[in-house]
Design an enzyme around this catalytic site. Structure first.
Site, mmCIF file in Angstrom:
data_model
loop_
_atom_site.group_PDB
_atom_site.id
_atom_site.type_symbol
_atom_site.label_atom_id
_atom_site.label_comp_id
_atom_site.label_asym_id
_atom_site.label_seq_id
_atom_site.Cartn_x
_atom_site.Cartn_y
_atom_site.Cartn_z
ATOM 1 N N SER A 1 17.640 -31.787 116.316
ATOM 2 C CA SER A 1 18.073 -30.416 116.025
ATOM 3 C C SER A 1 18.106 -30.150 114.517
ATOM 4 O O SER A 1 18.263 -29.015 114.090
ATOM 5 C CB SER A 1 19.428 -30.116 116.677
ATOM 6 O OG SER A 1 20.438 -30.922 116.117
ATOM 7 N N HIS A 2 18.000 -31.190 113.707
ATOM 8 C CA HIS A 2 17.877 -31.003 112.257
ATOM 9 C C HIS A 2 16.545 -31.525 111.723
ATOM 10 O O HIS A 2 16.379 -31.681 110.520
ATOM 11 C CB HIS A 2 19.023 -31.699 111.514
ATOM 12 C CG HIS A 2 20.337 -31.047 111.748
ATOM 13 N ND1 HIS A 2 21.219 -31.483 112.691
ATOM 14 C CD2 HIS A 2 20.904 -29.963 111.172
ATOM 15 C CE1 HIS A 2 22.291 -30.707 112.685
ATOM 16 N NE2 HIS A 2 22.127 -29.783 111.775
ATOM 17 N N LEU B 1 24.461 -33.895 108.187
ATOM 18 C CA LEU B 1 25.300 -34.383 107.083
ATOM 19 C C LEU B 1 25.182 -35.895 106.898
ATOM 20 O O LEU B 1 25.462 -36.402 105.813
ATOM 21 C CB LEU B 1 26.774 -34.064 107.361
ATOM 22 C CG LEU B 1 27.382 -32.828 106.728
ATOM 23 C CD1 LEU B 1 28.866 -32.790 107.046
ATOM 24 C CD2 LEU B 1 27.165 -32.807 105.232
ATOM 25 N N ASP C 1 21.574 -27.011 118.504
ATOM 26 C CA ASP C 1 21.427 -27.329 119.920
ATOM 27 C C ASP C 1 21.509 -26.081 120.791
ATOM 28 O O ASP C 1 20.882 -26.026 121.852
ATOM 29 C CB ASP C 1 22.480 -28.358 120.339
ATOM 30 C CG ASP C 1 22.206 -29.720 119.709
ATOM 31 O OD1 ASP C 1 21.020 -30.079 119.584
ATOM 32 O OD2 ASP C 1 23.168 -30.410 119.331
ATOM 33 N N ARG D 1 28.863 -47.506 122.728
ATOM 34 C CA ARG D 1 28.196 -47.620 121.418
ATOM 35 C C ARG D 1 28.946 -46.792 120.387
ATOM 36 O O ARG D 1 29.691 -45.883 120.728
ATOM 37 C CB ARG D 1 26.732 -47.196 121.502
ATOM 38 C CG ARG D 1 26.557 -45.757 121.899
ATOM 39 C CD ARG D 1 25.094 -45.350 121.997
ATOM 40 N NE ARG D 1 25.039 -43.999 122.555
ATOM 41 C CZ ARG D 1 25.329 -42.906 121.869
ATOM 42 N NH1 ARG D 1 25.676 -42.965 120.616
ATOM 43 N NH2 ARG D 1 25.294 -41.720 122.451
ATOM 44 N N GLY E 1 26.028 -43.246 115.483
ATOM 45 C CA GLY E 1 25.014 -43.712 114.533
ATOM 46 C C GLY E 1 24.125 -44.810 115.086
ATOM 47 O O GLY E 1 22.994 -44.976 114.627
ATOM 48 N N ARG F 1 22.499 -45.133 117.872
ATOM 49 C CA ARG F 1 21.241 -44.659 118.447
ATOM 50 C C ARG F 1 20.265 -44.235 117.354
ATOM 51 O O ARG F 1 19.069 -44.412 117.468
ATOM 52 C CB ARG F 1 21.517 -43.502 119.395
ATOM 53 C CG ARG F 1 20.476 -43.407 120.508
ATOM 54 C CD ARG F 1 20.780 -42.265 121.409
ATOM 55 N NE ARG F 1 21.477 -41.247 120.609
ATOM 56 C CZ ARG F 1 21.949 -40.139 121.113
ATOM 57 N NH1 ARG F 1 21.846 -39.918 122.391
ATOM 58 N NH2 ARG F 1 22.550 -39.272 120.339
#
Lengths: 355, 355
Positions: free
Chosen positions: B64-65, B141, B205, B320, B323, B325
């Site tokens: 999405s970024h 970010l 999103d 998890r 970060g 993934r």
């Protein structure tokens, strides 16, 4: 923590009972609590600081951190878990980094011992950090940060507690309720201060609900098997709370463990082991402050800008800002006295050793 | 922002499509994006920084970024809303407070212009603040904070955007999606970095869901009348998102407006007015960094302590960390290339002016 919905409900229920009681002047409540602390082995300085802090919570309607907590303070002192006469040490770890060892004492006296030097650091540098360790925090966080905002500063604080919150998708408690507080000056008004647990509700409110027989909201906690429950007793008896707001709240709870414990040299919530001290209730962990001088931002009208934002928020339909109810109740109880039930008052007087 | 459930779902759906495409080497994607930025009026420095930043998001699965945002960057540049050749100015407002005017340019080049001096401030003082204003942030970010953690520092960052989130209980949008990011070193591994919007989901999103015709989760947004909706188009067409986690998320959104805008001298999300610049998509606001040297805490083994906490969190059942993934996908795409659909690749090449 007093602004969340479940807290609000529990606190309102509790306050309602209390509101019917005998009004006690703030100074008289402070004096009564001071006698309790002194009688249970604190130094005069520690007694004065904790009594004022705890009475302030009661005064402002933060009832889950008010006199309700006194038996917990006493239990910790009696068990030898906390040192009521601890002498904190303050160490400069850098021009803008103050390190404080509370020496197994309460956090607030350690914090206040370092506060003047810390303020100088903030004024000198534009920002400073205070890292407190080996410290027992058993109160609300807003009393720690509100005074910074009254001096024109922006303050953040984080404290961890004892393991009672499961990580996102987890089954066993790792995090404490891990509150964070934020305070900012507001032109023409009281500071805007929020103080919110990273858990779905504050632990004090779970205990109030258990005591008063209320269910807690769905989605707040799990029982000892990791199954969802609305029974506060199941949460307290080997169960745990969930973070607020799903995995995002879980990340905030994680961040607070890192900031309040790993960064300060304090214990993680999961490392708090008071098993050898029956009756102990005050977690011994750490606390971090980040305080910023907003005038360094160069806008020249920081507090006006914040007041403008609050105006927009209210115009958009939010009925009140965090902290407003506290200020309203503070004004009322300072005028009319703090209502305490006869039973509560008798309990406090007994703890103070009054006949 | 890539770690929240709705984001995850949207990103996964998007990634699935993309995963079937042509693999493009990271360096080739950077070069392609650089040509696009240059062709639309940025300086070479700005083109290089934004191309690397945007390609990094695509590489790591922050779709999405990623390149999804390129038409938005181009729209802002073509409309004259953002200055692609802006020269930031950096000013020391105190020994630990750096003030940066991005001069209506993109944030990342302004941030990087100040970063070396900022690191010195952190090392010298134990903590420092960087306050950026008049800056367009249109990316994730995490790329801003991850490098601090790789240098052994703890970093927090906050950025506001444009009004698309209603306050708690409110009807009209005041806040931006207002992400915050946190990064900490972890002994023996990649940093732990989270980057999460204060809104129920990331705006990117919502736009992906609208484009692909998916509903958004209940409780995420309201329509133009302030009524709950699961239609992403209703949210984008005069509606708004809700904060995550009820009033607590709302308080965090408020705090981020204060830190990223009031404190920096940047615009509030509600003050962003690009009506005279059709096609503009990059909000011009502010960003705050707080970076702390954790070794000043005196534990001597900060990163080990954080690794220990992560071990506890996983043992408690969290599958998890935020970060993880991203790092896994980074390793995979650096080896195998970043899959882009033929349509996406053709679109990018057309924007770059390729025949």
């Amino acid at each position: 923590m007093s602004d969340e919905t479940p807290s609000r409900r529990a606190a309102a229920a509790f306050a309602q009972t209390a509101e019917t009681g005998t009004p006690v002047a703030f100074a008289d409540l402070v004096a009564l609590l001071e006698r309790i602390f002194l009688r249970h082995g604190t130094s005069e300085r520690v007694a004065a600081i904790l009594a004022e802090n705890c009475a302030s919570c009661e005064r402002d309607g933060s009832t889950s951190h008010g006199v309700f907590r006194i038996p917990g303070y006493v239990g910790s002192l009696k068990s030898g878990w906390v040192d009521g006469r601890a002498e904190p040490t303050v160490e400069e770890a850098g021009p803008a980094f103050l390190r404080v060892d509370a020496a197994n004492g309460f956090t607030q006296p350690a914090f206040l011992a370092a506060r003047d030097r810390f303020l100088e650091m903030v004024r000198d540098n534009g920002v400073a950090v205070m890292a407190i360790r080996n410290s027992h925090h058993f109160s609300a966080l807003w009393p720690d940060v509100e005074p910074f905002a009254r001096e024109g500063l922006v303050a953040l604080s984080f404290v961890n507690s004892f393991a009672c919150v499961v990580p996102s998708g987890g089954k066993a408690a790792v995090y404490g309720t891990n509150p964070m507080a934020f305070a900012t000056p507001v032109a023409g008004g009281d500071p805007m201060v929020f103080d919110q647990a990273a858990s779905s509700m504050a632990n004090g409110d779970v205990r109030i609900a258990a005591r008063e027989g209320h269910a807690i909201p769905a989605g707040s906690g799990v029982d000892r098997d990791g199954k969802p429950t609305t029974d506060p007793k199941a949460v307290l008896d080997g169960g745990a709370l969930l973070p607020f707001g799903g995995h995002k709240g879980g990340s905030i709870a994680f961040m607070i463990e890192v900031l309040a414990a790993a960064l300060t040299g304090g214990k993680y919530s999961r490392e708090v082991d008071w098993s050898a001290h029956p009756g102990a209730e005050t977690p011994c962990t750490g606390q971090l402050f980040i305080v910023i001088d907003p005038e360094r931002g160069g806008t020249g009208a920081f507090a006006d800008r914040v007041a403008g934002l609050i105006g927009d928020v209210k115009e958009a339909g939010q009925d009140r800002m965090p902290g407003e109810r506290r200020y309203a109740r503070r004004a009322r109880t300072l005028r009319d006295g703090i209502p305490l039930t006869p039973a509560r008052l008798a309990e406090l007087r007994a703890l103070a050793g009054d006949a």
